[in-house]
Design an enzyme around this catalytic site. Structure first.
Site, mmCIF file in Angstrom:
data_model
loop_
_atom_site.group_PDB
_atom_site.id
_atom_site.type_symbol
_atom_site.label_atom_id
_atom_site.label_comp_id
_atom_site.label_asym_id
_atom_site.label_seq_id
_atom_site.Cartn_x
_atom_site.Cartn_y
_atom_site.Cartn_z
ATOM 1 N N CYS A 117 14.270 50.625 -4.052
ATOM 2 C CA CYS A 117 13.717 49.732 -5.079
ATOM 3 C C CYS A 117 14.774 49.474 -6.150
ATOM 4 C CB CYS A 117 12.477 50.376 -5.694
ATOM 5 S SG CYS A 117 11.886 49.467 -7.134
ATOM 6 N N CYS B 182 5.991 52.650 -10.379
ATOM 7 C CA CYS B 182 7.272 51.963 -10.594
ATOM 8 C C CYS B 182 7.119 51.013 -11.779
ATOM 9 C CB CYS B 182 7.634 51.182 -9.323
ATOM 10 S SG CYS B 182 8.965 49.996 -9.559
ATOM 11 N N ASP C 99 2.508 10.405 3.028
ATOM 12 C CA ASP C 99 3.484 11.340 3.571
ATOM 13 C C ASP C 99 2.760 12.457 4.315
ATOM 14 O OD1 ASP C 99 5.894 12.386 4.112
ATOM 15 O OD2 ASP C 99 6.295 13.169 2.116
ATOM 16 N N GLU D 216 0.847 -1.202 0.000
ATOM 17 C CA GLU D 216 0.000 0.000 0.000
ATOM 18 C C GLU D 216 0.879 1.247 0.000
ATOM 19 O OE1 GLU D 216 -1.481 -1.680 3.583
ATOM 20 O OE2 GLU D 216 -0.892 0.066 4.768
ATOM 21 N N TYR E 120 -4.535 2.794 8.194
ATOM 22 C CA TYR E 120 -3.889 1.651 7.541
ATOM 23 C C TYR E 120 -3.443 0.546 8.491
ATOM 24 C CZ TYR E 120 -0.169 4.919 8.823
ATOM 25 O OH TYR E 120 0.626 5.789 9.498
ATOM 26 N N CYS F 249 13.034 51.351 -9.556
ATOM 27 C CA CYS F 249 12.796 52.803 -9.660
ATOM 28 C C CYS F 249 13.637 53.611 -8.674
ATOM 29 C CB CYS F 249 11.317 53.117 -9.500
ATOM 30 S SG CYS F 249 10.733 52.947 -7.804
ATOM 31 N N LYS G 50 2.816 4.605 1.014
ATOM 32 C CA LYS G 50 3.339 5.159 2.268
ATOM 33 C C LYS G 50 2.951 6.640 2.247
ATOM 34 C CE LYS G 50 7.498 5.428 5.096
ATOM 35 N NZ LYS G 50 7.240 6.755 5.586
ATOM 36 N N CYS H 249 8.012 48.564 -2.463
ATOM 37 C CA CYS H 249 8.222 49.799 -3.194
ATOM 38 C C CYS H 249 6.836 50.431 -3.272
ATOM 39 C CB CYS H 249 8.766 49.471 -4.594
ATOM 40 S SG CYS H 249 8.642 50.853 -5.728
ATOM 41 N N LYS I 146 11.255 3.216 0.062
ATOM 42 C CA LYS I 146 11.240 4.666 -0.149
ATOM 43 C C LYS I 146 11.496 5.013 -1.618
ATOM 44 C CE LYS I 146 12.003 7.225 3.260
ATOM 45 N NZ LYS I 146 11.220 8.088 4.137
HETATM 46 S S1 IVH Z 1 2.292 0.806 9.043
HETATM 47 C C1 IVH Z 1 3.432 -0.905 13.209
HETATM 48 N N1 IVH Z 1 1.435 1.758 6.779
HETATM 49 O O1 IVH Z 1 5.329 5.836 7.940
HETATM 50 C C2 IVH Z 1 3.489 -0.374 11.852
HETATM 51 N N2 IVH Z 1 2.784 3.180 8.138
HETATM 52 O O2 IVH Z 1 8.214 5.844 8.323
HETATM 53 C C3 IVH Z 1 2.641 0.816 11.649
HETATM 54 N N3 IVH Z 1 3.118 5.449 7.205
HETATM 55 O O3 IVH Z 1 5.295 5.544 11.436
HETATM 56 C C4 IVH Z 1 2.969 1.588 10.430
HETATM 57 N N4 IVH Z 1 1.916 5.144 5.381
HETATM 58 O O4 IVH Z 1 3.463 7.012 10.262
HETATM 59 C C5 IVH Z 1 2.168 2.016 7.883
HETATM 60 N N5 IVH Z 1 0.559 2.507 4.755
HETATM 61 C C6 IVH Z 1 1.263 2.743 5.849
HETATM 62 C C7 IVH Z 1 1.886 3.990 6.075
HETATM 63 C C8 IVH Z 1 2.651 4.176 7.236
HETATM 64 C C9 IVH Z 1 2.651 6.012 6.072
HETATM 65 C C10 IVH Z 1 3.988 6.152 8.171
HETATM 66 C C11 IVH Z 1 3.732 5.797 9.626
HETATM 67 C C12 IVH Z 1 5.033 5.238 10.105
HETATM 68 C C13 IVH Z 1 6.003 5.875 9.164
HETATM 69 C C14 IVH Z 1 7.312 5.139 9.108
#
Ligand code: IVH
Length: 697
Positions: free
Chosen positions: A437, A460, A139, A135, A248, A440, A137, A455, A343
């Site tokens: 400025c 100007c 941000d 799934e 999640y 001018c 990650k 300015c 990542k």
């Molecule tokens: S699982 C015990 N699933 O990424 C495990 N974390 O860098 C719980 N994060 O601390 C985390 N998307 O804040 C999980 N699909 C996802 C996520 C996710 C973002 C974050 C989360 C975690 C951090 C680690």
């Protein structure tokens, strides 16, 4: 979450309430029906991203409930949709212990890291192939939610992993997070759910544009915006940030009856359970695959889609799908062994701050722009970057010659994250802000409540030039063929001297300018001519009135028939309009009290620029009062242009399919909206071609 049948019933009930006006009276017996209708539409809008009614219709129903609850406070329930609205300012965020510590994730950066991890999982489990779920990650800022007896009890930030801040009133402002859910039906008494709070790319961009408009430096990324928003002590401001919540992970469950057999055996089925209970879990984004090679293929595929997602992700999370196996694998003190983050390529890069140029904007604000050693960030080469104002330079501790870390998030303009002061060698120099400025040469001034130097000479040259550029720009009068570079050149040659001069252009003189042939000249002529008929809101935005962005311009345009009506409106009248506060009202007033501005508008009118607005257009339009909705991808026109065409002929755009809809215009891959519309005989379904014919009629 809602079955087809429930959806049909709820939609029919919605129409009953909407059509009822005064006949269907709210009482204690049907109040829960109205609440359920509102919850259903919140879910459609915030979780499913597929709303069935317009904002106006939702507001009407919401207000009916709110009024009733005000008169009968004893009927208010904790999970009523009205209860999201804040209870005033928050004093402080109490420290709270998580039910289970919030661990972090192990990181991986390439295929080899993933192969290594898979080998360890296989060794520890004794299996030859593992089923993984994959799934995004997300941000953003991580949170944990606790529900007890089906009600949202609290929302807590990560903190140090053991103890976080209780930010419940702010979590209530996030409409994709249900205030209640039927956990008890699944034998769940208490549950702790982990997730991420995000601000999507579009809202982040809007938010940053607002900051820039106010002279405040924008934020470097949506993560900071989400995390910062959660800590605001006024929930009504948090609501306006339009945060979203993805859930999640279930970290803790206490059951109502212990000995009932649980059917939930996998992570993916837990996410499905959350989805079915109304949560925005990554149900649609989730992939379940066997073996690490399939994982590698999937993450590579997903990275390609990264830019097309509406929210920011920084990688993928791969989890062992079997919950039994997860338990067997266990955790280290830092991270679970059953999950790993993959990542994506960083959108950060380091560079060197070479010099600073000072640019004068259309409102006179002097902005320092850092020239940096060109560097590629997430596929885009960056060579200059705004460093906003003097305070920002101090705050980031920037010096000429510094090594700096920059970040480019999504569609957002790059920002400096920090200066890498540890690498300084003493040769770095202070950045000196000018006192006059740069264009001018008049002295700059700064008011106490602002961070920017300005300015104040409105004649100007730099300001005039920027005002012309803004006027002609894409979101304003959209004069194609008249871009920034052209305007600068014409301004230098005296062919453009102010905004009205665009409509008095000496096309004969243009031939003498290098590189402009007959064709370009006739294109330019046509584009300028066409822009005279832009809708009123574009003209208002194009004037570059401080604090009047596109949305405010639209609000203003809806309430006037002629641009000079704004001259007649006082501050109080202006502030009655949606989202118009004291700052906007004062700024609009100041603009329309200025003689030079009024003369400019009169001149534009004399030169044939349409200064009359929608109200009037509407009554002359072919589509007067007819309602439209677009679905699927249109092939020959942009959806926003098509919507504008409808509105310019007096038509109205609706937010979803309902009996109020007259026309559904279908492009390629039209989906659920088309299905729904087919069930309502009064809706006419048009192809793109048919729609274009209708417009031309
Ligand atoms: S699982 C015990 N699933 O990424 C495990 N974390 O860098 C719980 N994060 O601390 C985390 N998307 O804040 C999980 N699909 C996802 C996520 C996710 C973002 C974050 C989360 C975690 C951090 C680690």
């Amino acid at each position: 979450m809602y079955s087809k049948q429930q959806t049909i019933i709820l939609q029919a009930q919605t129409n009953e309430w909407l059509e009822a006006d005064n006949s269907k009276k709210l009482d204690k017996n049907n109040i829960e029906e109205l609440r359920n209708i509102l919850r259903f539409h919140e879910h459609r809008y915030y979780v499913e991203n597929d709303s069935l009614i317009s904002d106006y219709e939702y507001d009407k129903l919401y207000k009916a409930l709110e009024n009733f609850e005000k008169q009968h406070t004893d009927f208010i329930t904790k999970n009523s949709p009205t209860q999201r609205v804040g209870v005033g300012l928050i004093k402080d965020f109490p420290k709270t212990q998580h039910l289970v510590p919030m661990l972090s994730l192990e990181n991986s950066y390439d295929e080899l890291d993933l192969l290594d991890w898979d080998r360890k999982v296989k060794e520890l489990s004794g299996l030859s192939e593992i089923e993984y779920s994959i799934e995004p990650k997300f941000d953003g800022a991580s949170i944990s939610l606790v529900y007890e007896n089906d009600l949202l009890l609290r929302g807590v930030t990560r903190g140090d992993g053991e103890i976080g801040d209780d930010i419940t009133p702010n979590i209530f402002q996030i409409k994709s997070i249900p205030l209640s859910a039927e956990f008890s039906k699944h034998n769940i008494h208490q549950i702790e759910i982990r997730g991420e709070i995000l601000i999507n790319k579009e809202n982040f961009k809007k938010y940053n544009e607002g900051l820039i408009e106010e002279g405040v430096p924008p934020l470097a990324n949506p993560r900071n915006a989400a995390a910062g928003s959660l800590r605001i002590k006024d929930p009504s401001i948090v609501r306006k940030r339009n945060l979203e919540g993805f859930l999640y992970h279930v970290s803790f469950i206490s059951k109502i009856k212990e000995n009932i057999q649980e059917e939930t055996k996998t992570h993916s089925s837990l996410l499905k359970l959350l989805w079915d209970l109304g949560f925005r879990s990554p149900q649609k984004e989730l992939k379940v695959v066997s073996g690490i090679q399939a994982v590698i293929n999937e993450v590579n595929n997903f990275e390609k889609q990264r830019d097309s997602l509406p929210y920011e992700i920084d990688g993928m999370v791969i989890k062992v799908n079997s919950l039994d196996l997860q338990e067997k694998l266990g955790m280290t003190s830092h991270h679970p062994r059953w999950a790993i983050a993959f990542k994506f390529k960083a959108r950060q890069a380091s560079s060197k701050l070479m010099s600073v140029e000072f640019q004068v904007g259309r409102t006179g604000a002097v902005t320092p722009v850092a020239k940096i050693q060109p560097v590629s960030v997430g596929g885009v080469t960056v060579s200059s970057i705004s460093i906003h104002n003097e305070e920002y330079i101090k705050e980031k501790n920037l010096k000429l010659g510094d090594s700096i870390l920059i970040e480019r998030s999504g569609d957002v303009i790059p920002q400096i994250v920090q200066s890498l002061t540890a690498t300084r060698n003493g040769s770095e120099k202070e950045i000196i802000f000018p006192t006059e400025c740069p264009v001018c040469k008049q002295p700059l001034s700064k008011s106490d409540d602002e961070a920017v130097w300005r300015c104040v000479n409105i004649n100007c040259n730099a300001q005039i030039l920027e005002r012309i550029i803004h006027f002609a720009s894409k979101d304003a009068m959209d004069i194609k063929n008249l871009g920034d570079a052209g305007i600068k050149k014409f301004f230098q040659k005296g062919l453009l001297i102010d905004i009205p001069s665009i409509y008095e252009f000496d096309f004969n003189a243009l031939k003498e300018i290098e590189g402009l042939g007959e064709k370009s000249i006739s294109n330019l002529k046509e584009a300028i001519q066409k822009s005279k008929h832009q809708p009123m809101h574009r003209l208002i935005y194009a004037l570059g009135i401080r604090y009047v962005g596109e949305t405010t311009a639209k609000t203003l345009a809806q309430h006037i028939e002629n641009i000079f009506d704004l001259q007649k409106m006082n501050e109080e009248e202006l502030m009655k309009l949606e989202d118009v506060g004291i700052k906007v009202a004062k700024s609009v007033q100041a603009f329309f009290q200025n003689k030079d501005n009024l003369n400019m508008l009169k001149k534009l009118e004399d030169l044939g620029v349409q200064i009359e607005g929608k109200k009037q257009e509407k009554s002359f339009g072919n589509l007067n009062g007819q309602t439209f909705l677009f679905t699927g991808t249109l092939s020959s026109i942009k959806r926003s242009d098509a919507e504008e065409m409808v509105e310019s002929q007096g038509g109205i755009i609706l937010g979803g399919v309902s009996s109020k809809l007259n026309y559904l215009v279908t492009g390629e891959d039209a989906g659920s909206k088309l299905e729904k519309a087919r069930k309502i005989p009064s809706i006419k379904i048009l192809s793109e071609e048919e729609f274009k014919k209708l417009l031309l009629n």
